[in-house]
Design a protein around this motif. Structure first.
Motif, PDB file in Angstrom:
ATOM      1  N   GLY A 133      24.776  -2.232  28.802  1.00  0.00           N
ATOM      2  CA  GLY A 133      24.850  -1.283  27.693  1.00  0.00           C
ATOM      3  C   GLY A 133      26.054  -0.256  27.656  1.00  0.00           C
ATOM      4  O   GLY A 133      27.185  -0.480  27.936  1.00  0.00           O
ATOM      5  N   SER A 134      25.824   0.841  27.191  1.00  0.00           N
ATOM      6  CA  SER A 134      26.972   1.768  26.986  1.00  0.00           C
ATOM      7  C   SER A 134      27.285   2.393  28.305  1.00  0.00           C
ATOM      8  O   SER A 134      28.320   3.033  28.669  1.00  0.00           O
ATOM      9  N   ASP A 135      26.470   1.939  29.520  1.00  0.00           N
ATOM     10  CA  ASP A 135      26.997   2.522  30.730  1.00  0.00           C
ATOM     11  C   ASP A 135      27.908   1.501  31.466  1.00  0.00           C
ATOM     12  O   ASP A 135      28.493   1.762  32.438  1.00  0.00           O
ATOM     13  N   LEU A 136      28.143   0.327  30.917  1.00  0.00           N
ATOM     14  CA  LEU A 136      28.987  -0.728  31.245  1.00  0.00           C
ATOM     15  C   LEU A 136      30.452  -0.592  30.617  1.00  0.00           C
ATOM     16  O   LEU A 136      30.584  -0.715  29.372  1.00  0.00           O
ATOM     17  N   PRO A 137      31.528  -0.195  31.368  1.00  0.00           N
ATOM     18  CA  PRO A 137      32.709  -0.222  30.802  1.00  0.00           C
ATOM     19  C   PRO A 137      33.231  -1.381  30.152  1.00  0.00           C
ATOM     20  O   PRO A 137      33.256  -2.515  30.866  1.00  0.00           O
ATOM     21  N   ALA A 138      34.076  -1.358  29.214  1.00  0.00           N
ATOM     22  CA  ALA A 138      34.903  -2.412  28.820  1.00  0.00           C
ATOM     23  C   ALA A 138      35.970  -2.649  29.667  1.00  0.00           C
ATOM     24  O   ALA A 138      36.585  -1.781  30.236  1.00  0.00           O
ATOM     25  N   VAL A 139      36.512  -3.969  29.912  1.00  0.00           N
ATOM     26  CA  VAL A 139      37.718  -4.186  30.606  1.00  0.00           C
ATOM     27  C   VAL A 139      38.819  -3.450  29.751  1.00  0.00           C
ATOM     28  O   VAL A 139      38.979  -3.581  28.609  1.00  0.00           O
ATOM     29  N   ASP A 140      39.846  -2.881  30.790  1.00  0.00           N
ATOM     30  CA  ASP A 140      40.972  -2.452  30.263  1.00  0.00           C
ATOM     31  C   ASP A 140      42.006  -3.516  29.922  1.00  0.00           C
ATOM     32  O   ASP A 140      42.391  -4.156  30.745  1.00  0.00           O
ATOM     33  N   LEU A 141      42.225  -3.977  28.632  1.00  0.00           N
ATOM     34  CA  LEU A 141      42.997  -5.262  28.564  1.00  0.00           C
ATOM     35  C   LEU A 141      44.578  -4.758  28.283  1.00  0.00           C
ATOM     36  O   LEU A 141      45.367  -5.415  27.655  1.00  0.00           O
ATOM     37  N   GLY A 142      44.679  -3.285  28.261  1.00  0.00           N
ATOM     38  CA  GLY A 142      46.146  -2.815  27.921  1.00  0.00           C
ATOM     39  C   GLY A 142      46.083  -2.003  26.520  1.00  0.00           C
ATOM     40  O   GLY A 142      45.241  -2.273  25.629  1.00  0.00           O
ATOM     41  N   ALA A 143      47.080  -1.137  26.344  1.00  0.00           N
ATOM     42  CA  ALA A 143      46.963  -0.218  25.445  1.00  0.00           C
ATOM     43  C   ALA A 143      46.811  -0.988  23.702  1.00  0.00           C
ATOM     44  O   ALA A 143      47.990  -1.738  23.847  1.00  0.00           O
ATOM     45  N   GLY A 144      46.089  -0.815  22.944  1.00  0.00           N
ATOM     46  CA  GLY A 144      45.908  -1.264  21.608  1.00  0.00           C
ATOM     47  C   GLY A 144      45.537  -2.772  21.571  1.00  0.00           C
ATOM     48  O   GLY A 144      45.574  -3.451  20.441  1.00  0.00           O
ATOM     49  N   ARG A 145      45.389  -3.456  22.820  1.00  0.00           N
ATOM     50  CA  ARG A 145      44.975  -4.861  23.083  1.00  0.00           C
ATOM     51  C   ARG A 145      43.627  -5.347  22.944  1.00  0.00           C
ATOM     52  O   ARG A 145      42.740  -4.515  23.301  1.00  0.00           O
ATOM     53  N   THR A 146      43.194  -6.337  22.243  1.00  0.00           N
ATOM     54  CA  THR A 146      41.799  -6.757  21.941  1.00  0.00           C
ATOM     55  C   THR A 146      42.059  -8.486  22.489  1.00  0.00           C
ATOM     56  O   THR A 146      43.228  -8.790  22.575  1.00  0.00           O
TER      57      THR A 146
END
Length: 347
Positions: A206-219
């Motif tokens: 859930g909210s405790d699982l960080p999203a992967v950092d894909l780079g600034a502004g990237r999806t």
């Protein structure tokens, strides 16, 4: 550049299909066991099992089943004896969650993406790859599927648009273009800057699982999961990969693992696909990666020991400087031919 055949990282086939599990129309719920079969909508193959998504939103799986990866409430293999397929093969009990629009198979687990954006997984769960906050297998005993199987907690108001399974990890592409991964993380395949597994204990999803950092502004627009590496096609058509990189499967011109230490994701290099080229899909095998490009060509990099890169040699590519981009040939598909989809197995 070439080298002897190495010991396999994991003896498992991971056929991953970010490009092949797109949502399909489904008007009814999952079919009951023994009901007439509909037409096939998609198929995916894992380590030793395969699952078929039908046009009625039902799922049927066959093959090895020691951890309940077939979702039938037992550990009996299916398809290795007579009278186990066709009308004798039960559908996975999906409960009242609604029709499935995509299915993905990992090494020894299976996940389904539902029409409402929910994700449910069953099978082996040693590293939390089912995303349920524990390490208990699901689907290997009666009463564990259907409405008794919880949905993966993807975060407040978040839903998934795609899901992919690696050998022992799972990643979801969410409705906001972010990526969250859980399960085994011994090589940084979750992209969180450490090697801690996620999803095998309470308070990790859930909210405790960080999203992967894909780079600034990237999806992200598409995902692929190999045995111990993960790749994403980003909104600008670039490809970024993280995790194990012993054969150059990340496509960054060397063999350093990425995503297992702090600060590596924000500075994650992109794979050089060639001048002006972008990716529309990506797939990952044991230690190689292939991308379907915008011009219909296919380029592969990483372990080439068995010719899996399609380049007429057994050399690795992407493990040394100067091997990507214009130096990486496209796979010869035949005169005038282009590809519509691509998928990778173990070798």
């Amino acid at each position: 550049m070439s080298r002897p055949i190495r010991t396999a990282v994991a003896v498992v086939v991971v056929a991953l299909s970010a490009a092949f599990t797109a949502p399909v129309a489904a008007e009814t719920g999952s079919a009951a066991p023994g009901s007439p079969r509909g037409a096939a909508a998609a198929i995916d193959a894992g380590g030793d099992h395969a699952c078929l998504l039908l046009d009625d939103g039902g799922v049927r799986c066959w093959g090895e089943n020691w951890a309940g990866q077939l979702g039938l409430g037992d550990t009996e293999d299916r398809g290795d004896e007579g009278d186990e397929l066709g009308d004798d093969l039960p559908a996975v009990d999906l409960g009242t969650a609604g029709p499935v629009v995509a299915v993905t198979t990992g090494g020894v687990h299976t996940c389904a993406l539902f029409a409402d954006g929910g994700v449910r997984c069953w099978g082996k769960n040693q590293f939390g790859q089912l995303g349920l906050g524990d390490s208990d297998h699901r689907g290997d005993g009666p009463g564990e599927l259907g409405d008794a199987l919880p949905a993966v907690d993807l975060g407040t108001d978040r839903t998934a648009t795609a899901v992919v399974g690696g050998a022992y990890h799972t990643c979801a592409l969410l409705d906001d273009g972010s990526v969250r991964c859980w399960g085994a993380n011994n090589h940084g395949q979750l992209g969180l800057g450490d090697t801690d597994a996620r999803g095998d204990g309470p308070g990790e999803m859930g909210s405790d699982l960080p999203a992967v950092d894909l780079g600034a502004g990237r999806t992200a627009t598409a995902l692929a999961a190999g045995v111990a590496h993960t790749c994403a096609v980003l909104d600008d058509g670039s490809v970024r990969c993280w995790g194990l990189n012993h054969a150059g499967q990340l496509g960054v011109g060397e063999t350093d693992t990425r995503g297992d230490d702090p600060g590596e994701m924000a500075a994650l290099p992109i794979a050089d696909l060639g001048t002006g080229r972008t990716a529309v899909a990506v797939t990952a095998g044991l230690a190689h990666t292939c991308a379907l490009l915008d011009d219909g060509t296919v380029r592969c990099w990483g372990d080439g020991t068995n010719g899996q890169l399609g380049l007429g040699s057994t050399d690795d590519r992407g493990n040394e400087a100067g091997e990507m981009g214009e130096a990486l040939p496209a796979v010869d598909l035949g005169a005038g031919r282009t590809a519509l989809a691509v998928t990778a197995g173990i070798f």
